[in-house]
Design an enzyme around this catalytic site. Sequence first.
Site, PDB file in Angstrom:
ATOM      1  N   ASP A  37      29.352  30.947  38.902  1.00 48.72           N
ATOM      2  CA  ASP A  37      29.110  30.002  37.799  1.00 48.72           C
ATOM      3  C   ASP A  37      30.447  29.678  37.148  1.00 48.72           C
ATOM      4  O   ASP A  37      31.488  30.221  37.538  1.00 48.72           O
ATOM      5  CB  ASP A  37      28.118  30.594  36.773  1.00 48.72           C
ATOM      6  CG  ASP A  37      27.301  29.509  36.056  1.00 48.72           C
ATOM      7  OD1 ASP A  37      27.913  28.704  35.332  1.00 48.72           O
ATOM      8  OD2 ASP A  37      26.074  29.451  36.235  1.00 48.72           O
ATOM      9  N   ASP A  63      33.717  27.013  40.404  1.00 46.22           N
ATOM     10  CA  ASP A  63      33.271  25.622  40.245  1.00 46.22           C
ATOM     11  C   ASP A  63      32.922  25.143  41.641  1.00 46.22           C
ATOM     12  O   ASP A  63      33.815  25.010  42.498  1.00 46.22           O
ATOM     13  CB  ASP A  63      34.388  24.779  39.628  1.00 46.22           C
ATOM     14  CG  ASP A  63      34.002  23.307  39.514  1.00 46.22           C
ATOM     15  OD1 ASP A  63      32.944  22.913  40.057  1.00 46.22           O
ATOM     16  OD2 ASP A  63      34.764  22.547  38.900  1.00 46.22           O
ATOM     17  N   VAL A  64      31.648  24.883  41.888  1.00 46.30           N
ATOM     18  CA  VAL A  64      31.215  24.561  43.257  1.00 46.30           C
ATOM     19  C   VAL A  64      31.809  23.248  43.764  1.00 46.30           C
ATOM     20  O   VAL A  64      31.778  22.977  44.963  1.00 46.30           O
ATOM     21  CB  VAL A  64      29.672  24.520  43.389  1.00 46.30           C
ATOM     22  CG1 VAL A  64      29.063  25.892  43.141  1.00 46.30           C
ATOM     23  CG2 VAL A  64      29.052  23.458  42.478  1.00 46.30           C
ATOM     24  N   TYR A 156      21.709  11.392  39.326  1.00 48.03           N
ATOM     25  CA  TYR A 156      20.985  12.638  39.627  1.00 48.03           C
ATOM     26  C   TYR A 156      19.958  12.415  40.732  1.00 48.03           C
ATOM     27  O   TYR A 156      19.879  13.187  41.691  1.00 48.03           O
ATOM     28  CB  TYR A 156      20.295  13.131  38.353  1.00 48.03           C
ATOM     29  CG  TYR A 156      19.556  14.447  38.507  1.00 48.03           C
ATOM     30  CD1 TYR A 156      20.229  15.659  38.419  1.00 48.03           C
ATOM     31  CD2 TYR A 156      18.181  14.471  38.728  1.00 48.03           C
ATOM     32  CE1 TYR A 156      19.545  16.869  38.543  1.00 48.03           C
ATOM     33  CE2 TYR A 156      17.490  15.675  38.853  1.00 48.03           C
ATOM     34  CZ  TYR A 156      18.178  16.865  38.760  1.00 48.03           C
ATOM     35  OH  TYR A 156      17.500  18.066  38.893  1.00 48.03           O
ATOM     36  N   LYS A 160      19.863  14.305  44.394  1.00 50.98           N
ATOM     37  CA  LYS A 160      18.788  15.196  44.840  1.00 50.98           C
ATOM     38  C   LYS A 160      18.129  14.679  46.121  1.00 50.98           C
ATOM     39  O   LYS A 160      17.637  15.457  46.943  1.00 50.98           O
ATOM     40  CB  LYS A 160      17.770  15.393  43.722  1.00 50.98           C
ATOM     41  CG  LYS A 160      18.341  16.159  42.529  1.00 50.98           C
ATOM     42  CD  LYS A 160      18.838  17.545  42.951  1.00 50.98           C
ATOM     43  CE  LYS A 160      19.451  18.327  41.817  1.00 50.98           C
ATOM     44  NZ  LYS A 160      19.943  19.658  42.236  1.00 50.98           N
TER      45      LYS A 160
HETATM   46  P1  NAI Z   1      20.905  24.618  33.811  1.00 52.95           P
HETATM   47  O1  NAI Z   1      21.819  23.552  33.315  1.00 52.95           O
HETATM   48  O2  NAI Z   1      19.997  25.254  32.845  1.00 52.95           O
HETATM   49  O3  NAI Z   1      21.760  25.702  34.577  1.00 52.95           O
HETATM   50  C1  NAI Z   1      22.646  25.276  35.598  1.00 52.95           C
HETATM   51  C2  NAI Z   1      23.703  26.323  35.853  1.00 52.95           C
HETATM   52  O4  NAI Z   1      24.638  25.764  36.788  1.00 52.95           O
HETATM   53  C3  NAI Z   1      24.488  26.691  34.588  1.00 52.95           C
HETATM   54  O5  NAI Z   1      24.681  28.082  34.540  1.00 52.95           O
HETATM   55  C4  NAI Z   1      25.799  25.957  34.784  1.00 52.95           C
HETATM   56  O6  NAI Z   1      26.897  26.567  34.132  1.00 52.95           O
HETATM   57  C5  NAI Z   1      25.956  25.991  36.307  1.00 52.95           C
HETATM   58  N1  NAI Z   1      26.868  24.970  36.786  1.00 52.95           N
HETATM   59  C6  NAI Z   1      26.945  23.669  36.397  1.00 52.95           C
HETATM   60  N2  NAI Z   1      27.967  23.061  37.017  1.00 52.95           N
HETATM   61  C7  NAI Z   1      28.547  23.986  37.818  1.00 52.95           C
HETATM   62  C8  NAI Z   1      29.629  23.970  38.705  1.00 52.95           C
HETATM   63  N3  NAI Z   1      30.367  22.873  38.891  1.00 52.95           N
HETATM   64  N4  NAI Z   1      29.932  25.099  39.384  1.00 52.95           N
HETATM   65  C9  NAI Z   1      29.213  26.230  39.204  1.00 52.95           C
HETATM   66  N5  NAI Z   1      28.177  26.320  38.361  1.00 52.95           N
HETATM   67  C10 NAI Z   1      27.848  25.210  37.669  1.00 52.95           C
HETATM   68  O7  NAI Z   1      20.059  23.976  35.012  1.00 52.95           O
HETATM   69  P2  NAI Z   1      18.631  24.411  35.620  1.00 52.95           P
HETATM   70  O8  NAI Z   1      17.592  23.630  34.945  1.00 52.95           O
HETATM   71  O9  NAI Z   1      18.546  25.877  35.675  1.00 52.95           O
HETATM   72  O10 NAI Z   1      18.757  23.798  37.095  1.00 52.95           O
HETATM   73  C11 NAI Z   1      19.155  24.538  38.230  1.00 52.95           C
HETATM   74  C12 NAI Z   1      19.004  23.661  39.449  1.00 52.95           C
HETATM   75  O11 NAI Z   1      17.644  23.263  39.590  1.00 52.95           O
HETATM   76  C13 NAI Z   1      19.821  22.375  39.381  1.00 52.95           C
HETATM   77  O12 NAI Z   1      20.327  22.063  40.655  1.00 52.95           O
HETATM   78  C14 NAI Z   1      18.792  21.351  38.944  1.00 52.95           C
HETATM   79  O13 NAI Z   1      19.143  20.055  39.318  1.00 52.95           O
HETATM   80  C15 NAI Z   1      17.567  21.857  39.675  1.00 52.95           C
HETATM   81  N6  NAI Z   1      16.340  21.380  39.070  1.00 52.95           N
HETATM   82  C16 NAI Z   1      16.018  21.704  37.794  1.00 52.95           C
HETATM   83  C17 NAI Z   1      14.859  21.229  37.224  1.00 52.95           C
HETATM   84  C18 NAI Z   1      14.455  21.548  35.836  1.00 52.95           C
HETATM   85  O14 NAI Z   1      13.478  20.945  35.360  1.00 52.95           O
HETATM   86  N7  NAI Z   1      15.105  22.452  35.138  1.00 52.95           N
HETATM   87  C19 NAI Z   1      13.947  20.361  37.978  1.00 52.95           C
HETATM   88  C20 NAI Z   1      14.374  20.083  39.317  1.00 52.95           C
HETATM   89  C21 NAI Z   1      15.523  20.588  39.834  1.00 52.95           C
END
Ligand code: NAI
Length: 257
Positions: A37, A63-64, A156, A160
Amino acid sequence: MNRVKGKVCIVTGAAVGIGEACVHRLAQEGATVALFDVLDEEGAALANALRGKGAQAHYWHVDVATEATVSDAIDGVAGRFGAVHVLVNNAGIAGVTKPTHEVTEAEWDRVQAVNVKGVFFCTKHAIAHLRRSGGGSIINLSSIYGLVGAADVPPYHASKGAVRLMSKTDAMFYAKDGIRVNSIHPGFIWTPMVERHLRDSGATDIEQARREVGLMHPLGHMGDPDDIAWGVVYLACDESRFVTGSELVIDGGYTAH
Ligand code: NAI
């Protein structure tokens, strides 16, 4: 218990939200977990808490969207834990909420860099390690918005959709190596990302907005991060050994319309 015992699992975006839930459930089921992360404080604290419960866990700042960092960290995981068996490409950002004709090139590119190139880099640099392990599982977080559209966050949705097909392409490439690749398609899950998205969309009463968005799902509410984490555990473990190139939809019925 022990559904993924002995497996070394990398989770990107592991510090909060869905990633955090994945790390907890994988560790609970016996995995060694590598947390990637950019939120160092949260990520390191989570790894520490897991070690306190007896799990093997370590946090890497990654950072991915930066290839060299991804490559070094994945090599670091193999060096520290001896192998890599599972990669959960979960890190993602929502990006801007505005119509397509107002999106700038930089706004578009940043979302693709994290959500698409991040999956590409992590997959690219995990393959040699997964092959050395004799196979493995790659789990890519797409979305309901990799299956259907909505008029809100254009970069986005594009990202996806890309992740959905990258999963199928890589499933075909690496099946002969015993590496399975699947996508997960969550509906709205209550995480920091969704809370931020609702605020950015102009919501003032966040609890009411949460309920309203929840009602878009036939089951009548948003999901919890654990709803996705259990899907990840299934795809990570050998119960899903005949599953590759598939789409695991966990969306409270959102896309059943
Ligand atoms: P979130 O924003 O709550 O957590 C995302 C995490 O990814 C955070 O810890 C952030 O610091 C990390 N992150 C962001 N950019 C980064 C980078 N460049 N390198 C490394 N880490 C990085 O997001 P959430 O909701 O937990 O989502 C997780 C995944 O699930 C995402 O890919 C999102 O698109 C997908 N998703 C989420 C949904 C939702 O309703 N929460 C619905 C559908 C898909």
